[in-house]
Design an enzyme around this catalytic site. Sequence first.
Site: not given
Length: 520
Positions: A396-398, A406, A451
């Site tokens: 999912p974005r944001q 990724a 990340d």
Amino acid sequence: MICVLLVAGHGTLLESEIKNEATGLYSHLVGIPKALLPGIGGKKILDFWWEVVNMRQLFNEVYLVTNADKYKYYERWATASDFPVENIINDGSTTSRTQLGAVADLELVVRSKRFNDDVMVVAGDMLCEDLNFDIAEVLKFFKFKKGELAIYYEMEEGERTESRGIVEVCPSTHSSGYLRLFSFRITKFYEKPSADVTESRLASVVFYCFQSKTLLTLGEYLKHYPLVEDRGLGKYMEWLINKARITVFGMKLPTGFQLIGQVDLSEYKKWLARYSSKQHGSAAKSITCRSYARVGIMGNPSDGFYGKTIAMTISNFWADVTICESKKVVLIPHPLNDPTEFGSLQDLHGISRKEGYLGGLRLLQATCKKFYQFCSEQGIALAKRNFTLKYDTNIPRQVGLAGSSAIVSATLKCLMKFYDLIDDDLPKPIRANFILNVETEELVITAGLQDRVVQVYEGLVYMDFSKELMEKQGYGKNRTQQPGAFADWWWQGHAAARHPLQGAGQGAGEEASGQVGRFR
């Protein structure tokens, strides 16, 4: 720049075995010099090298040095291959007992042609697994470093170091944004060392670039080493680096070299069959790589304050990138994340307002751009192979799951596999910084260190980004953890402390982890 192809060796062993081969299958090759034996796809071995260096925009002249015994063979090859016959130099030797040696052959070219150019010298009778590399990148790196250059490769299992020139390299660092880059200088050169001399398996072949001023040392070397067995270019490089203390940089080719020096018929047949099968079987093959979403557990997610963190990847959200060879470099937009067609203007307005204008295609493009730049600066000559890239993701974005990094991470994995790079070419800490550099420097995406580290190492990862480490080496201290052991440590620390947050960084928890300490 001048290119010199050396093919003056007397291949007595291979010639003898071809002549005496019982089946007669190789009788048509009797007397033919090794460089003119059939290579991959029916081409002669020398044909591949001539195709690589036949570029007037790179080389003023290309010279071929042979011996009197094989001169006529190369003269006929030159006529058929559009090679200037006047650039074939005969060193006058007729047998292995009268040969001059590669150093004397190179000095003969420099002295007889009276040029003052830099020189690239290559053994034109060795077989390269992938000659489709970009020779322009080799020359660009040589001119950028302003020092001598030696090509080397990582030896495969089974190859003996006693049969090669072996180099030891030392990285000298420089920074580029978040990246700490390494230029590899050759500190030691061992010509065909015994197994106990060095642990290195980086093999150097006769593929060197010399500055014009360094060529003056050829005569000096020949005066000190009159014996022909000391006149191989490997011996000269050993003297140049170990004794004369001339600075020589190393450039790695992600490919192998074979048929070097005295080889027999079985070696010729084995490597020819192997390289041919690789060439025929690789074109249609595609590679898919996956990187997972990241969730933070402890510490500052962006770690912009030299903190410590623990985070992990989760396997139910990921980004996939697929690469396959193609005639041109093609980046395929994702039908959902990079829409170019809409049901209506209202549809376009709604999607743009909700998701913005920036999909994943820019991530692919920026990664490819930085990958090429990185390899050029690191001295890694990539094969001249084009590809098609496409991606898919269900992250999912944001929502803080590191979906962008990724995609970059998976793209980098694909590029490394496609161009046969190994972990030593782009170690994990540098890889994480590379991914961050793509986002922050190329695309101006606000991002922290955590990340990318987790997506490179995968699983449960402890990260220490202390200021001392970051300033010294450009990256933190990263360590994968066993989830069960971490859960036990967390429970012990939580139960032992009066306040839940206090126990996370000291007491039983700190003692159990050994390095965890306090977390922001």
